[in-house]
Motif scaffolding. Sequence first.
Motif, PDB file in Angstrom:
ATOM      1  N   ASN A 115       2.514  -8.019  14.274  1.00 13.84           N
ATOM      2  CA  ASN A 115       1.526  -7.197  13.575  1.00 13.84           C
ATOM      3  C   ASN A 115       0.110  -7.544  14.010  1.00 13.84           C
ATOM      4  OD1 ASN A 115       3.494  -5.820  12.100  1.00 13.84           O
ATOM      5  ND2 ASN A 115       3.526  -7.412  10.543  1.00 13.84           N
ATOM      6  N   ALA A 116      -0.163  -8.830  14.164  1.00 15.48           N
ATOM      7  CA  ALA A 116      -1.495  -9.259  14.611  1.00 15.48           C
ATOM      8  C   ALA A 116      -1.780  -8.722  16.010  1.00 15.48           C
ATOM      9  CB  ALA A 116      -1.598 -10.782  14.576  1.00 15.48           C
ATOM     10  N   GLU A 117      -0.790  -8.796  16.895  1.00 16.02           N
ATOM     11  CA  GLU A 117      -0.963  -8.299  18.257  1.00 16.02           C
ATOM     12  C   GLU A 117      -1.200  -6.793  18.276  1.00 16.02           C
ATOM     13  OE1 GLU A 117       1.591  -8.025  22.375  1.00 16.02           O
ATOM     14  OE2 GLU A 117       1.863  -9.785  21.102  1.00 16.02           O
ATOM     15  N   ALA A 118      -0.460  -6.056  17.452  1.00 18.39           N
ATOM     16  CA  ALA A 118      -0.640  -4.602  17.389  1.00 18.39           C
ATOM     17  C   ALA A 118      -2.034  -4.253  16.879  1.00 18.39           C
ATOM     18  CB  ALA A 118       0.438  -3.979  16.496  1.00 18.39           C
ATOM     19  N   TRP A 119      -2.517  -4.986  15.878  1.00 19.87           N
ATOM     20  CA  TRP A 119      -3.854  -4.732  15.344  1.00 19.87           C
ATOM     21  C   TRP A 119      -4.909  -5.000  16.414  1.00 19.87           C
ATOM     22  CZ3 TRP A 119      -8.585  -6.876  14.201  1.00 19.87           C
ATOM     23  CH2 TRP A 119      -9.373  -6.159  13.284  1.00 19.87           C
ATOM     24  N   ASN A 120      -4.793  -6.132  17.098  1.00 18.00           N
ATOM     25  CA  ASN A 120      -5.756  -6.458  18.148  1.00 18.00           C
ATOM     26  C   ASN A 120      -5.722  -5.438  19.281  1.00 18.00           C
ATOM     27  OD1 ASN A 120      -5.015  -9.790  17.400  1.00 18.00           O
ATOM     28  ND2 ASN A 120      -7.036  -8.910  17.097  1.00 18.00           N
ATOM     29  N   ALA A 121      -4.536  -4.984  19.661  1.00 18.01           N
ATOM     30  CA  ALA A 121      -4.417  -3.980  20.718  1.00 18.01           C
ATOM     31  C   ALA A 121      -5.080  -2.666  20.289  1.00 18.01           C
ATOM     32  CB  ALA A 121      -2.953  -3.751  21.078  1.00 18.01           C
ATOM     33  N   ALA A 122      -4.882  -2.273  19.046  1.00 17.68           N
ATOM     34  CA  ALA A 122      -5.452  -1.017  18.553  1.00 17.68           C
ATOM     35  C   ALA A 122      -6.970  -1.085  18.409  1.00 17.68           C
ATOM     36  CB  ALA A 122      -4.815  -0.651  17.209  1.00 17.68           C
ATOM     37  N   THR A 123      -7.490  -2.263  18.113  1.00 12.76           N
ATOM     38  CA  THR A 123      -8.928  -2.390  17.868  1.00 12.76           C
ATOM     39  C   THR A 123      -9.704  -2.918  19.066  1.00 12.76           C
ATOM     40  OG1 THR A 123      -8.668  -4.634  16.954  1.00 12.76           O
ATOM     41  CG2 THR A 123      -8.583  -2.776  15.395  1.00 12.76           C
ATOM     42  N   GLY A 124      -9.002  -3.417  20.070  1.00  7.19           N
ATOM     43  CA  GLY A 124      -9.678  -3.965  21.232  1.00  7.19           C
ATOM     44  C   GLY A 124     -10.339  -5.314  20.961  1.00  7.19           C
ATOM     45  N   THR A 125      -9.880  -6.013  19.937  1.00 10.01           N
ATOM     46  CA  THR A 125     -10.442  -7.322  19.596  1.00 10.01           C
ATOM     47  C   THR A 125      -9.591  -8.434  20.200  1.00 10.01           C
ATOM     48  OG1 THR A 125      -9.210  -7.328  17.507  1.00 10.01           O
ATOM     49  CG2 THR A 125     -11.473  -6.524  17.448  1.00 10.01           C
ATOM     50  N   ARG A 126     -10.183  -9.610  20.295  1.00 10.16           N
ATOM     51  CA  ARG A 126      -9.441 -10.775  20.787  1.00 10.16           C
ATOM     52  C   ARG A 126      -8.654 -11.364  19.642  1.00 10.16           C
ATOM     53  NH1 ARG A 126     -14.047 -14.253  23.495  1.00 10.16           N
ATOM     54  NH2 ARG A 126     -13.990 -14.796  21.325  1.00 10.16           N
ATOM     55  N   LYS A 127      -7.410 -11.698  19.920  1.00 10.08           N
ATOM     56  CA  LYS A 127      -6.521 -12.196  18.880  1.00 10.08           C
ATOM     57  C   LYS A 127      -6.969 -13.553  18.364  1.00 10.08           C
ATOM     58  CE  LYS A 127      -3.087 -14.327  21.874  1.00 10.08           C
ATOM     59  NZ  LYS A 127      -1.679 -14.431  22.167  1.00 10.08           N
ATOM     60  N   ALA A 128      -6.732 -13.761  17.087  1.00  7.49           N
ATOM     61  CA  ALA A 128      -7.046 -15.024  16.442  1.00  7.49           C
ATOM     62  C   ALA A 128      -5.844 -15.956  16.448  1.00  7.49           C
ATOM     63  CB  ALA A 128      -7.530 -14.795  15.011  1.00  7.49           C
ATOM     64  N   ILE A 129      -4.647 -15.390  16.297  1.00  6.97           N
ATOM     65  CA  ILE A 129      -3.436 -16.203  16.227  1.00  6.97           C
ATOM     66  C   ILE A 129      -3.112 -16.739  17.619  1.00  6.97           C
ATOM     67  CG2 ILE A 129      -1.800 -14.326  16.597  1.00  6.97           C
ATOM     68  CD1 ILE A 129      -0.058 -15.607  14.395  1.00  6.97           C
ATOM     69  N   ILE A 130      -2.669 -17.982  17.661  1.00  5.53           N
ATOM     70  CA  ILE A 130      -2.299 -18.595  18.935  1.00  5.53           C
ATOM     71  C   ILE A 130      -0.794 -18.798  18.972  1.00  5.53           C
ATOM     72  CG2 ILE A 130      -4.526 -19.673  19.392  1.00  5.53           C
ATOM     73  CD1 ILE A 130      -3.452 -22.276  18.222  1.00  5.53           C
ATOM     74  N   PRO A 131      -0.207 -18.800  20.187  1.00  5.05           N
ATOM     75  CA  PRO A 131       1.246 -18.945  20.286  1.00  5.05           C
ATOM     76  C   PRO A 131       1.721 -20.299  19.789  1.00  5.05           C
ATOM     77  CG  PRO A 131       0.253 -18.531  22.455  1.00  5.05           C
ATOM     78  CD  PRO A 131      -0.834 -18.606  21.465  1.00  5.05           C
TER      79      PRO A 131
END
Length: 163
Positions: free
Chosen positions: A147-163
């Motif tokens: 979900n975090a990845e989908a949100w970042n992809a849709a908004t063009g933001t850099r992800k906060a969560i790390i693997p």
Amino acid sequence: GVGQPIALRLWTQHNELFDPAFQALADAYTTANPDVTLTVETFPIAEYSRLVKDSLSTGNAADIIQMAGGTLCVYSANLSAAPQAIVDLRPLDHFDPVIIGAFMCDGKLFGLPLETSIPWGLAVSGAGAATDVAWDFVRFAALDADNAEAWNAATGTRKAIIP
């Protein structure tokens, strides 16, 4: 599912990219939890800060609020700290310490980041009747990697969560 009908509100700043991304998160959450109704309400950026400040101080804020991490401690008396169920997921292990640190006040977690630029994320109002369910949505949006990845992809933001 949560086992009973629950209505939640999510407040965000109006943004052409973010509005549909937040709605997609809300839709995905309510699909997975059919007893929950989640209404996304957006507000002009120029009015948002005052709205959040005034509403939190009077106990009229939405259940879930988009906030910049660095502002949370100012409002922590009116926010809900993460319940044990969220703490048990060890969110501090999933975010850069500097980013998640912006969501910590006096050793307690008051929100989760969605992006790294400010960082912006989600917090839970302390006045809501269903804070555990509101926190579950925050977990769903920010701590669930897909979900975090989908949100970042849709908004063009850099992800906060790390693997």
